[in-house]
Every structure is written in C-alpha cells, then in structure tokens.
Write an enzyme that holds these catalytic residues in place. Structure first.
Site, PDB file in Angstrom:
ATOM      1  N   ASP A 260       0.840  -1.006   0.117  1.00 15.81           N
ATOM      2  CA  ASP A 260       0.147   0.027  -0.018  1.00 15.81           C
ATOM      3  C   ASP A 260       0.875   1.231  -0.065  1.00 15.81           C
ATOM      4  O   ASP A 260       2.078   1.305   0.171  1.00 15.81           O
ATOM      5  CB  ASP A 260      -0.982  -0.064   1.217  1.00 15.81           C
ATOM      6  CG  ASP A 260      -2.148   0.985   1.063  1.00 15.81           C
ATOM      7  OD1 ASP A 260      -2.277   1.601   0.130  1.00 15.81           O
ATOM      8  OD2 ASP A 260      -3.112   0.818   1.663  1.00 15.81           O
TER       9      ASP A 260
HETATM   10  C1  BGC Z   1      -5.171   3.305   0.370  1.00 14.64           C
HETATM   11  C2  BGC Z   1      -5.280   2.478  -0.778  1.00 14.64           C
HETATM   12  C3  BGC Z   1      -5.215   3.074  -2.175  1.00 14.64           C
HETATM   13  C4  BGC Z   1      -3.983   3.732  -2.015  1.00 14.64           C
HETATM   14  C5  BGC Z   1      -3.625   4.337  -3.575  1.00 14.64           C
HETATM   15  C6  BGC Z   1      -3.782   4.074   0.264  1.00 14.64           C
HETATM   16  O1  BGC Z   1      -3.814   5.147   1.177  1.00 14.64           O
HETATM   17  O2  BGC Z   1      -5.175   2.545   1.529  1.00 14.64           O
HETATM   18  O3  BGC Z   1      -6.508   1.626  -0.494  1.00 14.64           O
HETATM   19  O4  BGC Z   1      -5.197   1.945  -3.063  1.00 14.64           O
HETATM   20  O5  BGC Z   1      -3.791   4.598  -0.956  1.00 14.64           O
HETATM   21  O6  BGC Z   1      -4.408   5.362  -3.837  1.00 14.64           O
END
Ligand code: BGC
Length: 736
Positions: A260
C-alpha cells in the site's frame, strides 16, 4: 508476445531496468514541470528512477495516459502500467460497497464491475485498485464504506463476483486487472482507528478474515495489495508468514503483490526495522513485487543486491510477474490498450450504464423502519427538508473518478415524480457544525466555510422550515454524514448524525407531520435516539450517480425495497465492535441461570444491534413456516436438505432474501451462535407461496480446530432460516 520472447526480454534488461519495474509512482512525477522540484525531492528519488518506473498511480483519462505512455516509450522498452483507485465505479458511480453488500446480489454486482472495467479501460486504466474485501465489524472505521460488510460468506461471494466482473476473462476487448486489497485483516484495526494495529488468533483470522481474500484468489485476481496494519505485532508489509507462507505457498498466488501507499518505508515508523534499506529488504523478502510510492525499492534494492542481502533471481522473479501481467494485457502490442477519446465517448456514463447504476442503487437502499407511511402517493404535498435535499454529493469519498455534476439529486428525482406545486424543498441546515474539526477531516478552510450556511441563509432556512412544515402533508428528510466523514482516514468516535441535523429533526417533529428519514452515510450510524420520533427510515448510503432516482423509486413505490443490511447498525458506539456471529459466552442474557445482572451484556442499553445483519423491510409482508430437515442425522460425505415455506401475505410483489444460518452447538473450539452459510433471493408475486430448499454439506460445517485444521467435528448442529440474522425458525440435526 510469446513467453519465450518475454523471457528473452527479461534476460536482456539491465538491473536498473528490472528494479524500475518494481517501482510505482503517482501522477505528479510525470508532470515534467513539477516533478524535478516538488515530489521528487520530497520522496528523495532520482530522475532516472522516474524514467525507469514501471507503473503509475491514479492518473487516468485517455489523453493524459496516452501522452505519459508516449513520453515513457521514447526512453523505454517496456510500457507503463496505469493503476487507479476504481473502487465502486469509474464515471458511472454505484452505491458504496457497503450498499452493494446490502443488495445480496453478487450477479448484479459482477455486471457493475464489468461495466466499470469498460469505462476505466477506455480512459487508459490497466489495473483497478479494487475490490476492497476487508471484513468489517466496527462502524467507527471510515473504511467500512469500502467493504461489503461483516460476514465472511457474504463477503466472499462479492469478492469473487467483483474480481470476475472487473477482469472479465481478461480478453482483448474487455477487462482490466483487479488488485484485491488490503491483505490482510485491515478491517479489524483496533478501536476502528485508521492505520491502527490488529491482533487476533489464527483461528479467527483464518475463519473470518481470510476467506474473502481467498475467494478473490480463487476467482483469479491478478494482483493483491498488502495492508498498512501490523498483525500480531508484525507489519503485514514485512510479514513473511502471511505473504509468503499463506498467500504464495498455501494458496498458490503467483500474481503481482504490491505494497500500500508508502507502506514499505512505514516499516521504519512501525518500529519494525531501523532504516529504509532494511525496510526494502524486509518487504522484498516477504515477496512484495511493487513498492507503491516509497523510496525504498528505488534507492535500496541495488545496494542490497550488491551486498548479497538479496539475490538477483528474486529480482528476476518479481520483475517477471510484472512483465507477465503487462504481456497478458497485451501492452507490448497496444500500450494504450484501446484507450482513446472515441472509446471514452462510447463507454462513459452511457444510458445503459446509468440504468444499471439505478437498478443497483434500488437494490442497495435498505428500508429500516416503516409504520405504513411508505410508499407515498404522488398526490401528497411533500416537503424535502435536510442538507441532502438538493445535494449532488451522493457518491462518497472513494469515487475518485466520478463527477458530482453527473449525479441525480433527490430533489430533481422527486420533481420527476411529483407535480410542481406538490414539492417544496430547503436544506434546513448545513451538513457539518460550525465547530467541526474540518482540518482533521481534510477540508481546507475555504471548503469548510463554503459548506456552512451564512447567517442570512440560516435565518431564511429557519423560516422556510416552519413554512414548509405547516404546508406539507409529509416531510421527507435527507440527512447524513459529510462525504469526508467516512472513507480512508474517516474514523469517528461518535457515529451519530451531526448535531445540527439532529436538532433539525427535533424541530421538524414539533409540527406533528409524518417524517420519513433518508440517511446518507458511509457507515452504519447510531440512530437509536432518532428512530422513535420518525415514521420511516430509508438507509441510502452514498447511493451513487443515480442515487436520487433510486431513492425516489422506493419512496413513491415504483420499486419495492429489497436491500438487507450486510453490517448491523449498533444501538450505541460503546457496543463496538459488534457482529451477529459472535461466540457463545458462559452467561448469555437469555440462557444463563444467573440473575440478569451477572450475564454478558451492557447494563445501560438493550442487548444486540438496533438493526441486525440481514435486516431490511419491504412493502410486501412475507411469512416463514414449516422449517424441516429431511434427516436428523448427516453422515460423513453426505448431504441433507432443509426446506422452509414462505408466503407473501400482501398484494405487493417483491424479492425476499431467505437466509440460512448454522451453529455448531458443541465444538472443541467454541463456534459462533450463528453463521450465514447460504441465501436465496426469491421473487414472490402477490400472495404467492413457495417452498425453498437448501442443501447442507459437511464442508459447510467445518471450522479451524486448535491445530488450525479445517475440519468438521461430530455432534449437534442448529439450523436457522429467516429474513435476517435474528428472526429465524430453528431446527437441528446430528453430524455422525
Ligand atoms: C489506500 C489504498 C489505495 C492507495 C492508493 C492508500 O492510502 O489505503 O486503498 O489504493 O492509497 O491510492
């Protein structure tokens, strides 16, 4: 290209090119004007890293993606892969996933995600960072919005449907890759607080939290994203047991694993490792292929390789997975994958897509209360009073690519149904209070100020509210959370409606006219103090682009509501986490021999949720009778049948979601009092009776025993069938 050629390509790459494939950067790095100064400096990466990077986060639009791809291919042999948060729709926005969960209709949701893939693909996206399949039981967590709810079985059905819908067999004309997130158990963050820790037994993890990810793997997801949280003290992003032993070895997942956002460098913040180099090594050893938006892989993999801390075969392995995905998508032949202005014109927000979004929102709304006031006759004089009356902000926080201008507001949909002089509307109040911590919610000073009513508007609104209440036959109140109050980083310790709106409801109630509440929210709210004072409540979530239409369809009876909660509504925030499939305690309130004080309950509140899992009313009246099992014993490798008669006692045709729950009454590891094992959405015409049959197999009776083996133990099982997790008929059988 064929696999042989792809292997040759891999062999011919320099180590820098290979590492480049393992790096993902966001859109700002591809804007030549700002990249070298702002974001690049902040992240501490070189221009070469940007040039060689393998994938791009959250940029879309055919023109933009084509331009970035063209620039990239001037210096590179390998096309970029574009990934985006496409969580519940691209341009045509569906209800938030908690609403999709409430449809109990995975086949429909599969179609939604397939349409979403067509839209997203036309705009240059190759991977949807979706579905989010985290199991959720604590409504304080803002990300319950992104989940289909609290139940492992139901979530698994949706996880499979969403992956299949998005990937659509991944052929030349349809489908984009799914990236299932957030592996694993992110939905169990302590006290519902965002980015917090998770601590749970292996049994609970395997039995409740892992099945939806497993279902997504079985459905063929091409990619998986790791979660931000620690699991039993070890951050998931560096958790070899979870990623290597379970996901890769046990489940055989051979697709791409991505961290993530900045989660690799956050291994240092967790206190798990001391440096970015160690963070890179730890994530890499846990088989994470792509580092999303952190400098770790970019700056540290090569030194790690040179010092022998990581092996070149492992770099090849990670790079291969990414090249293979790009090749499976046909990116080497068509690096735009069909994205173009024409494709956008023919795919985005078409009438057919809007119609599906409307049908989905029709099915997602849950009627929580109705004393008979609904459905409304269009002859009535209706006052719409509430901040969501004419708001187009019905798409929620994670509809990243949706436009509020495309949304049908409740007022405009009501206008289509009612004669002009039968509808009047006013917001009554702003959504948020003047003393809200808007900064903490991520609103700028200006955004917050614009969301409030001026002193003059307030006065005018107060006056309007009184006038409308006197004039109307019935008052429909669209109230709810602000968009920024749920979604990522939207944790709340108080999950009631904002205070100003509660005051508005009390004010309106003084006029003694029937009140229908429409609740817009990204989570189950605590409605305990409000529900008694209103005649009906329709839970509409953030219902999406066609939300206004769906709400009007139900309020005026063109659609008979069929939504059923996939996450219970608590009576009080102090009950959280709360879920129907809890274990038996030694002192359950109803069955304990102790005086009522010494039982498992809160002393200041009625036991259980306000609205349980599986609950939802309709305009039909359906009764359940004659639950019967065809045998009192089930032998190994056999199945038994269980039947129930359902009867629509009303003139209104509808859809009844018949739910089958099972309890393993005595087990070596205590089992939940009830677990959903199957369900059927049954169409009933007026006064129709049907016999509904379910098969029960030994597989449905298995649990993780103390050796963490998935097995069934002989003994007594209770079977429950009903319209929700509480109001069930009961029978039982022995497994021998
Ligand atoms: C979130 C993810 C997301 C990623 C990219 C993160 O902060 O937890 O769900 O896909 O950002 O935007």
């Amino acid at each position: 290209m064929d696999e042989k050629k792809l292997h040759e390509l891999l062999k011919s790459l320099t180590i820098k090119e290979k590492i480049g494939q393992l790096i993902q950067l966001s859109g700002e790095f591809f804007d030549v004007k700002t990249a070298t100064t702002g974001p690049q400096k902040k992240l501490g990466i070189s221009s070469e890293t940007i040039d060689l990077c393998g994938s791009v986060l959250n940029v879309s639009g055919a023109n933009k993606t084509r331009e970035i791809q063209d620039n990239h291919l001037k210096k590179n042999r390998i096309p970029l892969m574009f990934m985006s948060d496409i969580v519940y729709g691209f341009k045509t926005i569906y209800p938030i996933p908690l609403g999709l969960g409430a449809t109990w209709d995975p086949d429909l949701i599969k179609k939604d995600y397939s349409n979403t893939a067509d839209e997203a693909r036309a705009s240059g996206n190759h991977v949807a960072l979706a579905p989010m399949v985290d199991l959720v039981r604590d409504a304080r967590w803002g990300r319950v919005l992104e989940s289909t709810g609290e139940d492992p079985y139901l979530n698994s059905q949706f996880a499979g449907a969403m992956v299949k819908g998005l990937q659509h067999d991944f052929d030349k004309t349809h489908g984009i890759a799914a990236c299932v997130k957030h592996f694993a158990a992110y939905g169990a963050v302590e006290s519902g607080k965002e980015y917090n820790s998770v601590d749970m037994s292996e049994q609970k993890l395997r039995q409740d939290y892992l099945p939806s990810y497993k279902a997504a793997v079985d459905a063929g997801t091409k990619m998986i994203m790791t979660a931000f949280n620690t699991l039993n003290g070890v951050p998931v992003t560096g958790n070899q047991w979870l990623l290597k032993d379970i996901l890769r070895k046990e489940w055989g997942f051979d697709g791409v694993l991505i961290s993530d956002y900045a989660a690799v460098s956050e291994l240092v913040n967790h206190g798990f490792v001391a440096t970015n180099r160690e963070a890179a090594e730890s994530a890499f050893d846990a088989t994470i292929d792509i580092d999303m938006k952190s400098p770790c892989y970019a700056n540290e993999l090569q030194p790690l390789l040179e010092s022998g801390r990581i092996q070149s075969e492992r770099v090849d392995e990670a790079c291969w997975r990414i090249l293979k995905l790009k090749n499976d998508m046909g990116l080497f032949e068509d690096p735009y994958r069909g994205a173009s202005n024409d494709a956008e014109k023919s795919q985005l927000l078409t009438p057919a897509k809007r119609a599906l979004a409307r049908k989905t929102a029709d099915e997602a709304c849950v009627l929580l209360k109705n004393d008979g006031i609904l459905p409304l006759s269009t002859e009535k004089k209706v006052a719409l009073i509430g901040p969501y009356s004419d708001s187009q902000e019905l798409i929620g926080l994670w509809a990243v690519h949706g436009d509020v201008e495309d949304v049908v507001s409740i007022q405009s949909a009501f206008t289509e149904k009612l004669r002009d002089n039968n509808l009047r509307a006013t917001p009554g109040t702003s959504i948020l209070e003047e003393d809200s911590d808007y900064h903490g919610m991520g609103l700028t000073n200006e955004q917050f100020k614009n969301s409030l009513l001026s002193a003059a508007e307030k006065q005018e609104n107060n006056h309007e509210v009184s006038t409308l209440c006197k004039w109307a036959d019935v008052i429909v109140m669209p109230v709810g959370e602000h968009t920024v109050q749920s979604g990522e980083a939207g944790s709340r310790s108080n999950i009631e409606l904002p205070q100003e709106q509660i005051k508005l409801i009390h004010r309106v109630a003084k006029f003694k006219k029937p009140i229908i509440l429409i609740t817009i929210s990204g989570r189950p709210l605590v409605l305990t103090d409000i529900e008694n004072g209103v005649n009906a409540i329709l839970q509409a979530w953030f219902p999406g682009t066609e939300g206004g239409h769906a709400i009007a369809d139900i309020i005026f009876g063109e659609v008979n509501p069929s939504g059923r909660l996939s996450m219970g509504f608590p009576r009080a925030v102090g009950q959280l986490p709360q879920y129907y499939s809890h274990l038996s305690t030694g002192r359950a309130p109803e069955t304990s021999g102790h005086s009522s004080r010494y039982t498992s309950k809160y002393n200041d509140i009625k036991e259980g949720p306000l609205y349980p899992f599986g609950f939802g009313l309709s305009y039909s009246h359906v009764e359940y009778h004659n639950l019967a099992v065809n045998s009192n014993t089930m032998m190994k490798d056999e199945q038994i049948k269980v039947t129930v008669d359902i009867e629509n006692k009303s003139d209104v045709p509808g859809i009844e979601t018949v739910q089958l729950y099972i309890q393993d009454v005595f087990a070596s590891v205590v089992q939940p009092t009830k677990e959903l094992k199957s369900f059927k959405r049954v169409v009933l015409t007026a006064h129709e009776q049907k016999k509904i049959e379910f098969s029960i197999f030994p597989e449905m009776l298995k649990f993780y025993n103390s050796n963490c083996q998935w097995d069934v133990e002989p003994g007594k099982f209770n079977v429950y069938i009903g319209p929700n997790s509480e109001d069930c008929l009961k029978s039982s059988f022995e497994y021998v």
